[in-house]
Structure formats: structure tokens, C-alpha cells
Design a protein around this motif. Sequence first.
Motif, PDB file in Angstrom:
ATOM      1  N   ALA A   1      41.322  40.509  39.331  1.00 44.66           N
ATOM      2  CA  ALA A   1      41.577  39.429  38.371  1.00 44.66           C
ATOM      3  C   ALA A   1      41.229  39.866  36.951  1.00 44.66           C
ATOM      4  N   TRP A   2      40.116  40.590  36.786  1.00 37.69           N
ATOM      5  CA  TRP A   2      39.711  40.997  35.441  1.00 37.69           C
ATOM      6  C   TRP A   2      40.705  42.027  34.882  1.00 37.69           C
TER       7      TRP A   2
ATOM      8  N   GLY B   1      44.237  40.480  34.477  1.00 37.35           N
ATOM      9  CA  GLY B   1      44.202  39.495  33.399  1.00 37.35           C
ATOM     10  C   GLY B   1      44.311  40.138  32.028  1.00 37.35           C
TER      11      GLY B   1
ATOM     12  N   LEU C   1      51.318  39.509  42.476  1.00 39.61           N
ATOM     13  CA  LEU C   1      50.274  38.481  42.379  1.00 39.61           C
ATOM     14  C   LEU C   1      50.342  37.509  43.555  1.00 39.61           C
TER      15      LEU C   1
END
Length: 410
Positions: free
Chosen positions: A148-149, A152, A167
Motif C-alpha cells: 500500500a505504501w 500509493g 490492485l
Amino acid sequence: MSDGPVGPMEGRGVPGAGPVIAPVPPAVPVFAGAGPIERHGGGMRPVAEGLRLLCAVVLGAVTALLGVVFLPLALPFAGRPAVRGAARRLAVLEARRLRLDPAALGLDADRPDGRESRYLAARVPVGVLGGLVVALLVIGAGVAVVLAWSWGRGLPVDGMTPSVPLLAYAFLAGLVLLFLDLSGLVGVYALERRLAVRMLGRDPTEALRRRIAELAESRAGALAAVDSERRRIERDLHDGLQQRLVALSMLVGRARRGRSELLAQAHEEAQQALAELREVAWRVYPSGLDAFGLANALAGVAERSGVPVKVVCELSARPPTAVETASYFVVSEAVTNAAKHARATTITVEVRERDTMVVVRIQDDGVGGASAAGGGLSGLARRVAALDGRFGVDSPPGGPTVITAELPCG
């Protein structure tokens, strides 16, 4: 009228006061293996329960690793009191971790069978399995945070750049893995509880014996309470109403000196009421039984009977109070039934000892046909059964009728 749902108690209230509506309790969801989850606190309660379960599994994994070190050192000395005490204390902590009652599992007393040590050894693999499940959960959470990091910020991970299909695939795969991991946590917790109950719980045979003993004790206690209440009623009749009737009879007897026919009739009725009251008091509980014993009480039954009764009571010592009372009521009811319904001309009562039993036998020469299912005899059967005795009725048509009660004195 109520706007809400009507409970099952509607229509059972006080007449004229409207229906009584009992509130229906809400359904209680169950978190598998972890006990009920209450609704108080809204949606945060399941989350708190889940965190508590996770902490329990984590703690179980830690204690399992400690057990790997403790058990090899302790098992060679498992029979020693100090080692048994340490194992029992660890088992108590495990029971509390799993929300089990240590007393219900028998952990409130020292048991020399080494059950606690065997449980601690058996739960090591389960605790290690719980640790692996928690480790997979932590690793999965870490991977999800890294993805996610990175995605993102638009950074590729292992050469994979974020896209809608990727995703979606990662999200669905993560949900499936999270579901499997949480199911594993619940399964490990449930398995630990089952293992603790199975290995630490009381022996089913021992629990059954204990339950039988408790039921026998409570049954005998109920019978003793009934007899005590009978004694109290007899005392109240003797000390209260009977004394008033005696005084009334004496007053009417003094007034009879005026030779009034009404007073003579009143005196006769008072005497008859007094006699009937004494008979009722003896049927409720014979006051002479406690004071003079079973033989004298049975002699009183024979004296009040309208049919000739022969009593043979051969006991070397007085039996327990409950046995005496049951024997008396068996004889009294059997003699009353024979006099009222069997058209008997003679009745024989025998009370003898046989090993550790008191055997009561009543025989009459009546018409027979008595049934053990009848109201009076069935009550006697229940009274005898309450003392773990045996009760039998042999009454063929035409007679004779033989009623036997065997009461243990040991």
C-alpha cells in the motif's frame, strides 16, 4: 395497545389490567470457540473480542515455547509435590487464559495423577501452531502495508507497477488470506479449549458418581425436611387446637350439670372432634415415634385399627430416624387400606432385620386386588425409594395381600 412485538406472556396478566408483555431478549451471537459476544458497546464489542482472542493465542504461543524448556526438566520429577504444584499453577493460568473455570476443571485441589503435566506437554504443539498462525498474520499485514505504501506513491514493487487489475487481484487475495488466517486463529483457540477440557476436566465416571451422591443426598434431605414439617404440624395441632378442644370439652362437661340435651350433644361432638383431631395428628406424624420407638408406635397403629392387627417387631437396635419414619408410614397406610378397602378380618405386621436391611412385611386376608400404582401405595413406594429401598405389592384377586418394604440401614 403496544406498538412493538407482543411477547409470549401476553394475556396472562391481571384481569382488567391489560395484557402483560414480556420483553423478548435479543439474539446473542457467538464467536466460535470464544464464548458469547454481547451486544453492549455497539460494533466495537466484536473487535474487542477479536483482539482478546488474538492476545490469548499469542500468549499461548509464548507459554508453549516456555513449556518446551520447562517440560524436559520437570517430567523426570513429575511425581514430586513441588513439580505437581508448579504444573497445577501453570494449568490454572492456562484455564484462565482460555476463559475456563479452574474449579470446574478440578484444579482447585492437588491431583497425584500428573494430569496437569500431561496437559502442558500436549498443548505445546497447539501453542506452536497458534504462534505460526499469528506469524503469518503479522507477515501478511506487513506485506500489505509495504504494497500500500509503495503503490500509493506510484513506485513499482518487484518490477510490478500498480494497475486496476493488479490492485483488484491483490485486494481479493489479501481478503481470502486474512479470512483463512482469522479462521485459523479461531480454530486454534477452540482446539486449545477443547484440549484443556478433555485433559484437565474431571473423569466422567467420577463426575457421574459425584452427581449421584448429590442427588441421593438432596433426596434424603427433602425427605427429612418433609418429616420435620410433619413434626411441626403435629406439635401445632397438639399444643394449639387440641388444647383448645380439651378446654372446650371440659367447659361443656361442667355445663352439663344443668342436664340440657343440647349441652350433652355439644359435649359429645367436642369429644368426637377431639378424637378425630388426635387421629389426624397421628397420621401427620406420630409424636410417640421419636420418644418410644417404632415398636410402641406400631402398637398404637394396631390399637386404633378397626381390624385385629398382630405386630411383631424384632430389632436389635433402633434404626435411623428416616428408616423408622418410613417403616411407620408403610405400616400405617397398609393397615388403613386393608381395613377400608380389602374387607380384611386379620392383619399381620412383621418388622425384622436382615443383614443391613430393615424388612417390613404386612399381610392381610382381604379380597386382594391392590395395585402398587394406587394413590396411597405409590406414595409409599416413592418414600421407600427415596431411601434407596425396595417396595413390593403382591395382591392377587381373592387375596391375600402382602406388602413388603426393604429399607437400608447402612
